[in-house]
Design an enzyme around this catalytic site. Structure first.
Site, PDB file in Angstrom:
ATOM      1  N   GLY A   1      -0.984   5.604  -5.902  1.00 35.86           N
ATOM      2  CA  GLY A   1      -2.113   4.884  -6.165  1.00 35.86           C
ATOM      3  C   GLY A   1      -3.542   5.480  -4.779  1.00 35.86           C
TER       4      GLY A   1
ATOM      5  N   LYS B   1      -5.616  -4.599  -3.455  1.00 33.29           N
ATOM      6  CA  LYS B   1      -6.240  -4.387  -2.633  1.00 33.29           C
ATOM      7  C   LYS B   1      -7.022  -4.702  -2.083  1.00 33.29           C
ATOM      8  CE  LYS B   1      -1.224  -3.523  -1.039  1.00 33.29           C
ATOM      9  NZ  LYS B   1      -0.388  -2.176  -0.679  1.00 33.29           N
TER      10      LYS B   1
ATOM     11  N   SER C   1      -4.119   2.018  -0.885  1.00 33.69           N
ATOM     12  CA  SER C   1      -3.559   2.539  -1.085  1.00 33.69           C
ATOM     13  C   SER C   1      -1.697   2.364  -1.840  1.00 33.69           C
ATOM     14  CB  SER C   1      -3.165   4.055  -0.659  1.00 33.69           C
ATOM     15  OG  SER C   1      -1.858   4.569  -1.288  1.00 33.69           O
ATOM     16  N   ASP C   2      -1.036   1.775  -3.058  1.00 36.76           N
ATOM     17  CA  ASP C   2      -0.357   1.706  -2.657  1.00 36.76           C
ATOM     18  C   ASP C   2       0.536   2.340  -3.434  1.00 36.76           C
ATOM     19  OD1 ASP C   2       1.656  -1.222  -2.639  1.00 36.76           O
ATOM     20  OD2 ASP C   2       1.866  -0.548  -4.827  1.00 36.76           O
ATOM     21  N   GLN C   3       2.141   2.942  -2.993  1.00 37.43           N
ATOM     22  CA  GLN C   3       2.973   3.444  -3.127  1.00 37.43           C
ATOM     23  C   GLN C   3       4.316   2.846  -3.889  1.00 37.43           C
ATOM     24  OE1 GLN C   3       5.596   6.079   0.250  1.00 37.43           O
ATOM     25  NE2 GLN C   3       4.132   7.507  -0.726  1.00 37.43           N
TER      26      GLN C   3
END
Length: 202
Positions: free
Chosen positions: A111, A58, A74-76
């Site tokens: 993240g 991203k 961010s990633d979740q």
């Protein structure tokens, strides 16, 4: 002290209203951008590996458009008993998810990447938060889902809303991570990039 004139552009690589709300807590001026990233999991990767990969992807998707900026991405993803948890999309699936979680623990991995395109610097980390649900009755589940309709949320709840009423405990370093952006790690990274925090505008 970092002045407004010397502050680099800050770009949040997300259009999530929840991540935007969290970043606003730091009082920094920023813009948002939507990264065009294929979020399909790779067959052999773990949840942690996927979250790390997508967070970086991203940030890198936004970087060419912002050559002199700090990009925050961010990633979740959540997992239960070692399996990834998806979005329920409708009431019946959400009921089934919450039934499974009753009295059990769900792990959320969030993240975070800060990409400093001024200096070609990448900072990355992974936050883990463990959410233990209380014993949920059928009426608990029904009332919650009717009130909040969390059908586009992995795990069928919104921790920033009434989802908190479903929990027995939360174990983790940063409660903000559960909502989608680990602010403690983020402030550490922004300081490493030369920002003064708390930030006092001119």
């Amino acid at each position: 002290m970092t002045s407004t004139s010397s502050l680099p552009q800050i770009v949040l690589a997300s259009t999530s209203p929840f991540r935007k709300m969290l970043l606003e807590k730091l009082g920094l001026p920023f813009v948002t951008a939507k990264p065009e990233v294929d979020e399909t999991p790779n067959p052999s990767e773990t949840v942690a590996e996927m979250v790390n990969r997508l967070s970086l992807a991203k940030a890198e998707a936004i970087a060419p458009h912002h050559p002199d900026a700090l990009i925050i991405a961010s990633d979740q993803s959540a997992s239960f008993q070692g399996r990834p948890i998806g979005k329920p999309h409708h009431y019946e699936n959400a009921v089934e998810q919450l039934r499974q979680f009753s009295g059990q623990t769900v792990t959320f991995r969030t993240g975070l990447v800060v990409l400093d395109t001024r200096h070609n610097l990448t900072l990355q980390t992974l936050d883990e938060t463990h959410v233990t649900f209380r014993s949920l009755s059928e009426i608990d589940i029904h009332n919650y889902l009717i009130l909040e309709e969390p059908y586009q949320c992995a795990g069928s709840f919104k921790s920033e809303g009434l989802g908190i009423t479903l929990f027995e405990s939360i174990e983790g370093k940063d409660p903000n991570a559960l909502i989608g952006l680990p602010l403690i790690d983020l402030t550490h990274f922004l300081r490493q990039c030369g920002l003064q925090l708390p930030y006092l505008p001119d």
